[in-house]
Design a protein around this motif. Structure first.
Motif, PDB file in Angstrom:
ATOM      1  N   ASN A 125       0.825  -1.208   0.000  1.00  0.00           N
ATOM      2  CA  ASN A 125       0.000   0.000   0.000  1.00  0.00           C
ATOM      3  C   ASN A 125       0.857   1.255   0.000  1.00  0.00           C
ATOM      4  OD1 ASN A 125      -2.339  -1.500   0.024  1.00  0.00           O
ATOM      5  ND2 ASN A 125      -2.619  -1.386   2.230  1.00  0.00           N
ATOM      6  N   GLU A 126       1.967   1.200   0.718  1.00  0.00           N
ATOM      7  CA  GLU A 126       2.867   2.344   0.756  1.00  0.00           C
ATOM      8  C   GLU A 126       3.402   2.664  -0.632  1.00  0.00           C
ATOM      9  OE1 GLU A 126       7.207   3.526   2.680  1.00  0.00           O
ATOM     10  OE2 GLU A 126       6.158   1.720   3.332  1.00  0.00           O
ATOM     11  N   ALA A 127       3.761   1.597  -1.374  1.00  0.00           N
ATOM     12  CA  ALA A 127       4.241   1.809  -2.743  1.00  0.00           C
ATOM     13  C   ALA A 127       3.146   2.398  -3.627  1.00  0.00           C
ATOM     14  CB  ALA A 127       4.742   0.483  -3.328  1.00  0.00           C
ATOM     15  N   CYS A 128       1.900   1.993  -3.368  1.00  0.00           N
ATOM     16  CA  CYS A 128       0.789   2.524  -4.164  1.00  0.00           C
ATOM     17  C   CYS A 128       0.505   3.988  -3.845  1.00  0.00           C
ATOM     18  CB  CYS A 128      -0.467   1.689  -3.927  1.00  0.00           C
ATOM     19  SG  CYS A 128      -0.375  -0.016  -4.546  1.00  0.00           S
ATOM     20  N   LEU A 129       0.747   4.394  -2.605  1.00  0.00           N
ATOM     21  CA  LEU A 129       0.419   5.753  -2.176  1.00  0.00           C
ATOM     22  C   LEU A 129       1.580   6.724  -2.337  1.00  0.00           C
ATOM     23  CD1 LEU A 129      -1.566   4.910   1.089  1.00  0.00           C
ATOM     24  CD2 LEU A 129      -2.500   5.540  -1.138  1.00  0.00           C
ATOM     25  N   GLN A 130       2.739   6.228  -2.753  1.00  0.00           N
ATOM     26  CA  GLN A 130       3.912   7.086  -2.888  1.00  0.00           C
ATOM     27  C   GLN A 130       3.667   8.201  -3.908  1.00  0.00           C
ATOM     28  OE1 GLN A 130       6.851   6.968  -1.259  1.00  0.00           O
ATOM     29  NE2 GLN A 130       7.571   8.739  -2.365  1.00  0.00           N
ATOM     30  N   THR A 131       4.070   9.417  -3.558  1.00  0.00           N
ATOM     31  CA  THR A 131       3.949  10.559  -4.462  1.00  0.00           C
ATOM     32  C   THR A 131       5.323  11.101  -4.795  1.00  0.00           C
ATOM     33  OG1 THR A 131       3.708  12.084  -2.601  1.00  0.00           O
ATOM     34  CG2 THR A 131       1.678  11.178  -3.562  1.00  0.00           C
ATOM     35  N   PHE A 132       5.383  11.891  -5.860  1.00  0.00           N
ATOM     36  CA  PHE A 132       6.678  12.389  -6.330  1.00  0.00           C
ATOM     37  C   PHE A 132       6.442  13.627  -7.181  1.00  0.00           C
ATOM     38  CE2 PHE A 132      10.255  12.516  -9.293  1.00  0.00           C
ATOM     39  CZ  PHE A 132      11.333  12.362  -8.423  1.00  0.00           C
ATOM     40  N   HIS A 145      -2.134  10.783 -14.507  1.00  0.00           N
ATOM     41  CA  HIS A 145      -1.514  11.870 -13.758  1.00  0.00           C
ATOM     42  C   HIS A 145      -0.764  11.301 -12.556  1.00  0.00           C
ATOM     43  CE1 HIS A 145      -4.418  11.733 -10.357  1.00  0.00           C
ATOM     44  NE2 HIS A 145      -5.288  11.360 -11.295  1.00  0.00           N
ATOM     45  N   SER A 146      -0.073  12.170 -11.813  1.00  0.00           N
ATOM     46  CA  SER A 146       0.673  11.792 -10.605  1.00  0.00           C
ATOM     47  C   SER A 146       1.689  10.698 -10.904  1.00  0.00           C
ATOM     48  CB  SER A 146      -0.289  11.337  -9.493  1.00  0.00           C
ATOM     49  OG  SER A 146      -1.240  12.331  -9.204  1.00  0.00           O
ATOM     50  N   LEU A 147       2.553  10.937 -11.871  1.00  0.00           N
ATOM     51  CA  LEU A 147       3.551   9.948 -12.258  1.00  0.00           C
ATOM     52  C   LEU A 147       4.657   9.852 -11.205  1.00  0.00           C
ATOM     53  CD1 LEU A 147       2.065  10.461 -14.988  1.00  0.00           C
ATOM     54  CD2 LEU A 147       4.259  10.028 -16.103  1.00  0.00           C
ATOM     55  N   VAL A 148       5.038   8.629 -10.894  1.00  0.00           N
ATOM     56  CA  VAL A 148       6.137   8.349  -9.969  1.00  0.00           C
ATOM     57  C   VAL A 148       7.107   7.400 -10.664  1.00  0.00           C
ATOM     58  CG1 VAL A 148       6.800   7.340  -7.748  1.00  0.00           C
ATOM     59  CG2 VAL A 148       4.657   8.614  -7.945  1.00  0.00           C
ATOM     60  N   PRO A 149       8.370   7.779 -10.827  1.00  0.00           N
ATOM     61  CA  PRO A 149       9.318   6.889 -11.515  1.00  0.00           C
ATOM     62  C   PRO A 149       9.599   5.636 -10.696  1.00  0.00           C
ATOM     63  CG  PRO A 149      10.471   8.761 -10.560  1.00  0.00           C
ATOM     64  CD  PRO A 149       9.003   9.038 -10.394  1.00  0.00           C
ATOM     65  N   LEU A 150       9.674   4.512 -11.390  1.00  0.00           N
ATOM     66  CA  LEU A 150       9.930   3.229 -10.738  1.00  0.00           C
ATOM     67  C   LEU A 150      11.327   2.702 -11.013  1.00  0.00           C
ATOM     68  CD1 LEU A 150       6.532   1.423 -11.441  1.00  0.00           C
ATOM     69  CD2 LEU A 150       7.206   2.772  -9.465  1.00  0.00           C
ATOM     70  N   ASN A 151      12.029   3.269 -11.966  1.00  0.00           N
ATOM     71  CA  ASN A 151      13.390   2.833 -12.254  1.00  0.00           C
ATOM     72  C   ASN A 151      14.373   3.553 -11.352  1.00  0.00           C
ATOM     73  OD1 ASN A 151      12.031   2.807 -15.272  1.00  0.00           O
ATOM     74  ND2 ASN A 151      13.282   1.026 -14.804  1.00  0.00           N
ATOM     75  N   ASN A 152      15.497   2.876 -11.104  1.00  0.00           N
ATOM     76  CA  ASN A 152      16.551   3.518 -10.328  1.00  0.00           C
ATOM     77  C   ASN A 152      17.604   4.129 -11.235  1.00  0.00           C
ATOM     78  OD1 ASN A 152      18.145   4.090  -7.913  1.00  0.00           O
ATOM     79  ND2 ASN A 152      19.516   2.549  -8.756  1.00  0.00           N
ATOM     80  N   MET A 167       9.969   3.438 -16.414  1.00  0.00           N
ATOM     81  CA  MET A 167       8.743   2.915 -15.821  1.00  0.00           C
ATOM     82  C   MET A 167       8.193   3.930 -14.832  1.00  0.00           C
ATOM     83  SD  MET A 167       7.464  -0.041 -16.735  1.00  0.00           S
ATOM     84  CE  MET A 167       6.612  -0.617 -15.290  1.00  0.00           C
ATOM     85  N   TYR A 168       6.858   4.112 -14.852  1.00  0.00           N
ATOM     86  CA  TYR A 168       6.206   5.038 -13.938  1.00  0.00           C
ATOM     87  C   TYR A 168       4.965   4.379 -13.335  1.00  0.00           C
ATOM     88  CZ  TYR A 168       8.854   8.513 -16.654  1.00  0.00           C
ATOM     89  OH  TYR A 168       9.841   9.208 -17.300  1.00  0.00           O
ATOM     90  N   LYS A 169       4.679   4.756 -12.119  1.00  0.00           N
ATOM     91  CA  LYS A 169       3.366   4.500 -11.532  1.00  0.00           C
ATOM     92  C   LYS A 169       2.508   5.726 -11.801  1.00  0.00           C
ATOM     93  CE  LYS A 169       2.739   5.288  -7.153  1.00  0.00           C
ATOM     94  NZ  LYS A 169       1.633   6.260  -7.032  1.00  0.00           N
ATOM     95  N   ALA A 170       1.259   5.526 -12.211  1.00  0.00           N
ATOM     96  CA  ALA A 170       0.401   6.664 -12.541  1.00  0.00           C
ATOM     97  C   ALA A 170      -1.042   6.335 -12.182  1.00  0.00           C
ATOM     98  CB  ALA A 170       0.501   7.012 -14.026  1.00  0.00           C
ATOM     99  N   THR A 171      -1.826   7.384 -12.009  1.00  0.00           N
ATOM    100  CA  THR A 171      -3.248   7.250 -11.681  1.00  0.00           C
ATOM    101  C   THR A 171      -4.080   7.687 -12.879  1.00  0.00           C
ATOM    102  OG1 THR A 171      -2.763   7.750  -9.358  1.00  0.00           O
ATOM    103  CG2 THR A 171      -5.060   7.880 -10.059  1.00  0.00           C
ATOM    104  N   LEU A 178      -4.567   2.650 -10.281  1.00  0.00           N
ATOM    105  CA  LEU A 178      -3.141   2.792 -10.531  1.00  0.00           C
ATOM    106  C   LEU A 178      -2.724   1.931 -11.712  1.00  0.00           C
ATOM    107  CD1 LEU A 178      -1.736   2.713  -6.884  1.00  0.00           C
ATOM    108  CD2 LEU A 178      -2.088   4.704  -8.341  1.00  0.00           C
ATOM    109  N   TYR A 179      -1.812   2.464 -12.526  1.00  0.00           N
ATOM    110  CA  TYR A 179      -1.294   1.730 -13.674  1.00  0.00           C
ATOM    111  C   TYR A 179       0.222   1.903 -13.729  1.00  0.00           C
ATOM    112  CZ  TYR A 179      -6.118   1.396 -15.309  1.00  0.00           C
ATOM    113  OH  TYR A 179      -7.455   1.110 -15.405  1.00  0.00           O
ATOM    114  N   ALA A 180       0.870   0.931 -14.346  1.00  0.00           N
ATOM    115  CA  ALA A 180       2.305   1.015 -14.616  1.00  0.00           C
ATOM    116  C   ALA A 180       2.491   1.428 -16.067  1.00  0.00           C
ATOM    117  CB  ALA A 180       2.978  -0.334 -14.350  1.00  0.00           C
ATOM    118  N   LEU A 181       3.169   2.541 -16.276  1.00  0.00           N
ATOM    119  CA  LEU A 181       3.402   3.044 -17.624  1.00  0.00           C
ATOM    120  C   LEU A 181       4.836   2.744 -18.040  1.00  0.00           C
ATOM    121  CD1 LEU A 181       1.701   6.571 -17.486  1.00  0.00           C
ATOM    122  CD2 LEU A 181       0.674   4.362 -18.038  1.00  0.00           C
ATOM    123  N   ARG A 182       4.987   2.023 -19.141  1.00  0.00           N
ATOM    124  CA  ARG A 182       6.314   1.780 -19.720  1.00  0.00           C
ATOM    125  C   ARG A 182       6.491   2.779 -20.865  1.00  0.00           C
ATOM    126  NH1 ARG A 182      11.131  -0.144 -18.640  1.00  0.00           N
ATOM    127  NH2 ARG A 182      10.228  -2.036 -17.734  1.00  0.00           N
TER     128      ARG A 182
END
Length: 516
Positions: A125-132, A145-152, A167-171, A178-182
């Protein structure tokens, strides 16, 4: 009498305190995501290779947020501190402290969800709620919207699809999910035929495939980019991260059989749709739960190589070869360093594996040049029962934990109603809440549940007593209890059913006041 507000000590939660700026970690650190309480910009190895890894290994990060070209100070301004303070939850005692309980006795932890499962779900849940927030990342991409990068480190992933990928997490604005955008950089696609297989891919519903939803091109990042949207799995890891990085999990034969069965299930679904994955390796398979894997990144190669009209039968055959290579790479890690691979064939190397003859025979069959998916299904059929048994046991465990939390939800609702009624300032001097009123048993019941003392006057903190009383109250049973006032001048014998009626009537009266 209830204590006055200014007599109650103020509790300041840890998450509200100002975090101290951490020390810069050593260059050997390989953490993909450092929480804001210890945020830093991770160092990156000079090359992609690591001892003991297959040469085909890549280093993606699918489900854990990571910093992306930002200064650490940005994270200190966030209102919520990450990660959560899991240590604030009381863990079960070490095994050598466990007492031998009688059949009628229970520990406090048995009333709540299993600690490991709770922490796993909280991290997800924490990973899902992370903002950036970063100027380099657009606020909106299509309907997301609310893209969060997932790559290091994007440089390590630059050749995964022949171009730099992110890779991004986005709403989604459509359904708030939530979706994963490549995102693939510098892809100029003008032919609509490039997306002809997307409809077929999006129709696939399989437990071992990350569902593809849509694909589109955009210039919002600057330059032409291809964006493909998938289901998002918080805190998911690739097989490389699971078995080769950061306290890797040991690869057992049980793992290998389970992975093989799940991947065969995925390929069978894809091939039945007349498609081919075309990209199967340790970086494309994610672990979403204990031994649960999914093929990720499906459909991207079809778009990028849409001009290559290769026969689908040959592409599906290559899928099987990639499957065999993945299983082979995972299997031989158990003998790295102990066996020299020089001048040895694959079959000879497989003979050195410390697994059953059945598995080694199956692996040799997979690495042979003449096999098909139906034959593989026949060979792994006897092992299906073990996997099904494990899934059913896991399901039973999850359901038992869910039933525990279901009871907790009922108790929270009941405790909330009691809290709304007990100790309200307007009840002081109200004859309806005096010692001679019909509502007075509620005040005594709160003391009976929460404020009991022993023969020496010390508070009795008995969680089992509290939960038992509240469960009986919620059920409204006919059992009667003796309620005694603090000065022992008033005694009332009343049933849980009558107490429940008083609570419901009192709570409904409060709601009616609000409506008026």
């Amino acid at each position: 009498m209830s204590p006055k507000l200014d007599e109650i000590p103020t509790f300041v939660p840890t998450s509200q305190q100002t975090p101290k700026k951490p020390q810069q970690p050593s260059a050997e650190s390989n953490d993909y995501f450092a929480p804001p309480s210890s945020m830093f910009t991770p160092s990156v190895p000079s090359d992609n290779s690591q001892p003991g890894l297959p040469l085909s290994a890549q280093f993606p990060q699918h489900g854990t947020p990571a910093p992306h070209n930002v200064v650490p100070e940005m994270f200190y301004a966030q209102a919520t501190q990450y990660p959560l303070n899991y240590n604030l939850y009381a863990p079960p005692p070490p095994p050598h402290f466990n007492l031998h309980l009688n059949p009628n006795e229970r520990t406090v932890s048995s009333f709540f969800i299993d600690d490991k499962l709770r922490e796993s779900l909280q991290k997800r849940n924490e990973a899902c709620l992370q903002t950036f927030s970063s100027p380099s990342i657009p606020d909106i991409v299509g309907v997301y919207h609310s893209l969060v990068p997932l790559n290091n480190n994007f440089d390590n992933n630059s050749t995964r699809y022949g171009a730099v990928s992110h890779m991004y997490k986005a709403t989604s604005n459509k359904d708030a999910r939530l979706y994963a955008l490549r995102r693939i950089e510098n892809v100029n696609i003008t032919d609509k035929q490039a997306f002809k297989t997307i409809k077929a891919w999006s129709s696939i519903e399989n437990s071992n495939i990350v569902k593809l939803h849509e694909a589109f091109t955009t210039t919002i990042f600057g330059g032409n980019s291809l964006v493909v949207a998938y289901d998002f799995y918080g805190n998911a890891k690739t097989l490389i991260e699971t078995h080769f990085q950061n306290q890797p999990e040991l690869i057992t034969e049980q793992h290998l059989w389970s992975y093989l069965i799940q991947l065969v299930n995925a390929l069978n679904e894809v091939h039945d749709k007349g498609l081919a994955v075309r990209s199967i390796d340790l970086s494309k398979v994610i672990v979403t739960n204990k031994n649960r894997i999914k093929l990720s990144g499906c459909g991207i190669v079809d778009i990028l190589q849409h001009e290559n009209q290769e026969d689908i039968v040959q592409l599906q055959k290559k899928d099987l070869e990639l499957l065999a290579k993945l299983l082979y790479d995972l299997s031989i890690t158990s003998i790295y360093g102990s066996v020299s691979f020089d001048d040895k064939t694959q079959d000879q190397i497989i003979d050195y594996l410390k697994f059953s003859d059945d598995y080694k025979t199956t692996l040799k069959y997979l690495t042979s040049s003449d096999f098909n998916l139906k034959d593989i299904q026949t060979r792994i059929a006897p092992r299906l029962l073990n996997v099904i048994d494990g899934l059913q046991n896991s399901n039973d465990f999850i359901e038992s934990q869910l039933s525990t939390e279901l009871e907790n939800a009922r108790l929270v609702r009941l405790m909330s109603k009691l809290s709304f009624l007990h100790g309200r300032p307007e009840h002081e001097g109200d004859p309806n809440w005096s010692e001679s009123s019909a509502n007075y048993p509620l005040t005594l019941f709160v003391d009976y549940v929460y404020h009991q003392v022993d023969e020496r006057g010390y508070p009795v903190v008995d969680l089992a007593h509290m939960i038992t009383c509240l469960n009986k109250l919620d059920a409204g049973i006919e059992e009667r209890i003796l309620l005694v006032s603090k000065d022992e001048k008033n005694c009332i014998i009343i049933s849980y059913k009558e107490l429940k009626t008083l609570i419901e009537e009192g709570f409904n009266e409060l709601r009616m006041r609000k409506d008026i």
